[in-house]
Write an enzyme that holds these catalytic residues in place. Sequence first.
Site, PDB file in Angstrom:
ATOM      1  N   LYS A 192       0.868  -1.179   0.000  1.00  0.00           N
ATOM      2  CA  LYS A 192       0.000   0.000   0.000  1.00  0.00           C
ATOM      3  C   LYS A 192       0.907   1.231   0.000  1.00  0.00           C
ATOM      4  O   LYS A 192       1.642   1.476   0.969  1.00  0.00           O
ATOM      5  CB  LYS A 192      -0.884  -0.017   1.264  1.00  0.00           C
ATOM      6  CG  LYS A 192      -1.784   1.189   1.417  1.00  0.00           C
ATOM      7  CD  LYS A 192      -2.792   1.315   0.291  1.00  0.00           C
ATOM      8  CE  LYS A 192      -3.970   0.387   0.501  1.00  0.00           C
ATOM      9  NZ  LYS A 192      -4.944   0.483  -0.612  1.00  0.00           N
TER      10      LYS A 192
ATOM     11  N   HIS B  15      -9.976  -7.115  -4.124  1.00  0.00           N
ATOM     12  CA  HIS B  15      -9.756  -6.068  -3.130  1.00  0.00           C
ATOM     13  C   HIS B  15     -10.120  -6.582  -1.743  1.00  0.00           C
ATOM     14  O   HIS B  15     -10.911  -7.513  -1.596  1.00  0.00           O
ATOM     15  CB  HIS B  15     -10.651  -4.880  -3.496  1.00  0.00           C
ATOM     16  CG  HIS B  15     -10.802  -3.858  -2.442  1.00  0.00           C
ATOM     17  ND1 HIS B  15     -11.877  -3.835  -1.567  1.00  0.00           N
ATOM     18  CD2 HIS B  15     -10.028  -2.813  -2.102  1.00  0.00           C
ATOM     19  CE1 HIS B  15     -11.752  -2.815  -0.754  1.00  0.00           C
ATOM     20  NE2 HIS B  15     -10.641  -2.168  -1.049  1.00  0.00           N
TER      21      HIS B  15
END
Lengths: 438, 438
Positions: A197, A333
Site C-alpha cells: 500500500k 480487493h
Amino acid sequence: MYITGMILHPIAIADPPLRSSYGLHAPYALRTIVELKTSDGITGIAETYGGEGPLEGLEAARPHVIGMDPFQLTRLFRQLAGGGEVAADVAGGRSQTYLVPGENPLDRPNRTFAAIEVACLDIIGKAVGKPVCDLLGGRARDEVSYSAYLFYKHAGGGGLGDDAREDEFGEVLDPASTVRECRQMVDQYGFREIKLKGGVLDPDTEIATIRALREEFGAAYPLRIDPNCAWGIETSIQVGRALRQELSDGGYLEDPCATLEGMGEVRRRLLEEGNDTPLASNVAVTHFADLTTARDLDAVQIVLSDPHYWGGLRQLQALARVCEVLRMGLSMHSNSHLGVSLMAMTHAAAASPHLTYACDTHYPWQTATDEVVAGGRIQFVNGCVRIPDTPGLGVELDYDQVARGRERYEKIPFRKRDDEAEMRKHVDPNWRRILPRW
Amino acid sequence: MYITGMILHPIAIADPPLRSSYGLHAPYALRTIVELKTSDGITGIAETYGGEGPLEGLEAARPHVIGMDPFQLTRLFRQLAGGGEVAADVAGGRSQTYLVPGENPLDRPNRTFAAIEVACLDIIGKAVGKPVCDLLGGRARDEVSYSAYLFYKHAGGGGLGDDAREDEFGEVLDPASTVRECRQMVDQYGFREIKLKGGVLDPDTEIATIRALREEFGAAYPLRIDPNCAWGIETSIQVGRALRQELSDGGYLEDPCATLEGMGEVRRRLLEEGNDTPLASNVAVTHFADLTTARDLDAVQIVLSDPHYWGGLRQLQALARVCEVLRMGLSMHSNSHLGVSLMAMTHAAAASPHLTYACDTHYPWQTATDEVVAGGRIQFVNGCVRIPDTPGLGVELDYDQVARGRERYEKIPFRKRDDEAEMRKHVDPNWRRILPRW
C-alpha cells in the site's frame, strides 16, 4: 423455508495504525456480523462493513428480508436497488476515488445485498449439505491464493486503553522495515505474491521499497503497489518507468492516479515507451457501468473485485466473466475484516474460474483476540485458504467473541471510518487528503 | 450423491416442410433425450440436438460424467473444453454462418456440457426441492414470453409413410398465407411478438409479408425478420429502409447478411439515414469471443442466446450480464424441440434479469404425437410459459413416448440435419445455399 429473523451485530476490532493515501487507520475497524434465522432452524451468517451507515442499510432491508425464501435473491437485489430492473444498475457511473471503502452511498444497495446474499448462501449450503462455492456452479479451485498486504505504519498496535495491543510489526516507514514486515508475513502465512500500500511516503522512497522487496524476495514473488490515486499523471509515469522491471512478471500498478481518463493517459504513455505494466483498479472501476469505459480508454487491465461491494458472490462471478470477455485480468480487493468475510471471499474466488492474481486480504492485521469465528483464526497454508468440506461458508460464530466485539463497539466513539480525522489527531493537525499529492 | 448412469435416447420427431435460407426441413427433426441417474435414486433429464454428431459428443463425455457430483459443473466444463482454462474458451472466434445449428464442431463442447448441466440442475432441483431457475440466484420472472415463429413452408406436414401427418398450417408461400399462419398461431398460443423466418422468397415479397403482418396485427405486436444471412449488404440496407417503420417499436432485423463486418456496415449506413433499427444475431455471435468484436463494430445490438449451444443455463446468465454491460439487448434462439428443451429455455430465461425480447420457439411446429413430456404438451398462456412449482425442470418423461421416438429414429435414414439435401430432393435438384442469394 423462509427467513424468520435478522440479527445485526455491530462490532469493533482492533486495527493497527496503518497508513494510506486516505490517512491513518483508527485504533478500531468497524464490522457488522449478520445472522439470518430460518423457519427450518438454520442460521446463516455474513460479515460486512461496520458503523452506522452499513447498519442503516441493513435495517432498511429488514422488511424485504424477513419472510423471504433464501433462494429468491434476484428478487431481493431488485427490491434493494429501488424496485427497478437490474439493468438500471449499470446505467450510471460512480467512483470510489474520493470515498473510503464502505462509505460510498451509491454502492449501499450492493453492499447491503451482498451481506444478505452471503448469509442466504450459507443457509442454502447448510440446508443442502454443500459448501457455498459448489452452489454457484461448482468450484474452479479447492484453495484460494492470497497476497502479503504490506502497509507503511506507525509503531504500536490497535485498540485503546486496556484494550490496546502492540502488533508484531512495529514501525514500518522505510524500505528496510517494509522488507522486515514482508518477511514476517511471508514466513507466517506463506504468501507468494506481495502488495504494498503506497501513496504514503514520497514516491522515490516507495520505489526504493519495491526494489528492496524485489531484491529480498526475487522474481518468484510478483509485486504490486497501490498508492490509492496519490500520484498525478507525470508521477505515475515516472514510477511506472522506474519499476518497469519489478512490476512485470505477474505484478501490477494499482490506481496510480485518479480517474479513468488519467489512468488511460498513463497507460498510453507507458505503452509508447514499450512498457506494458498492467494497471489495476478498485476505485476507478467499482461498478459494472465502469467496465466498458475502462476498456474503451484502455485505462484498466486488471479489475479488483470484492464480493462486499460488487454485490455478492454471484455478481462477482458475473464480473469475472465480463472481465474474461473484455480480456481484463481479475484480482480481489480487501478491507479490514475477520474470518467470516475471509471465507466469503474464498468461496467467491473459488467459484470464479477467471481469477488471474492472488487476492488481497487484511487478515494478517487482525488478531485472534477479535476473531469471531468459532475455533479461532482461519489457517493459511502456502498463502492459501482451503475450501472446507463443511456445508455453507464452513465457519460458525463464537458468540462470546461476537459479544466482546459488540461491547467494544459500544465503548468506542467511532461510528464511521474517517482516516483523515485520525491523521489529524495523531500525525498532523492540518492533514487532509490531497489528490494528487505528488 | 454422484452420477451412476447416463442414458441417451436418440429420437426423431415429425417436422413440417419449413423453409429457410439453409434449405428445407427434413420430414423428421432429430433430438437426443438425456437421462442421468444418481446414487440417491434421482433421475435428471435434458434434451439437446440429435443425430450422430451430438450423440458422439455425449458419449465422449461419459467417462467424465459417471461418478461426478452433479454440483461440480465448472470442473466438467473444463474437462469437456479439453482440460484447459475456461479462459481458453473466449480466445478464438467461431461462426455459425455456414453451418446448420447443432453441426458446428467448435461448439460441441458447449453443446455437450449444456445437456449434462441441465440434467444435473434437474437432479439438484429435485434433491433440494426447488425449481431450476431458483438454483441460479432465483427467478427474475415467473413466466417467460415467447414469439410466434412464422415460416414459409410447403403444404403437407412432417413424418414419412404411415407416420406422415398433415399440419394445420398448409402451404405458406406468400404474404396472405403468412398472415393466416400467424393468426392461427396467435389465436392458439397467445403470442404477442412475431418472428418471420425470411431469406426464402424474394426480398420484395418478404417486405410485403412483414407489411401485411403489421397491417393485420398492428404495432402492439413487434415484428422481427430473420433471413439467415441470405442478403448482401445492399439488399440488407434496402430491406432495412423499407421496413424501418415495421421493425421499430420492439422489433429487429436479424442476421440480414453474413459476417460481423457486413452487419457493421449495414448498421452504419442505416444510422446515417437516421434509421436505428437494431440488428440481432445468432450466427455472427455464437460465442463469448464474438461479443467485443460485435460491439466494437456496432454490428449487433441484440444477441440471441440459447442455452443449448451457449453452454447451458449459467453460461446464458453470464451472456445476459455481459450483454447488459455492453448495452446490448438479449433475445433467445430456438431450434426444433420438444417440451424438455422448452422448460430448460424457460428456466434459463426466468433466471436472467436482462432479457429484453420474447424468446423464439419452434414448439408450435411439433405435436402431441411426438411429445416426450409426461402429461403431454406444455401449455402457453398469453404467449408465455409459466415456471411450474415442481422441483427441477418441472417435467418428467413419458417413457412410452420416448420409446416411440427411438423407434422412429431407428426406422428413418436421417442421422444429421441437412436442409440443402432436402431442398434438392423435393424442390430443386440443383439447389444449393448461396450467400448472399439476393
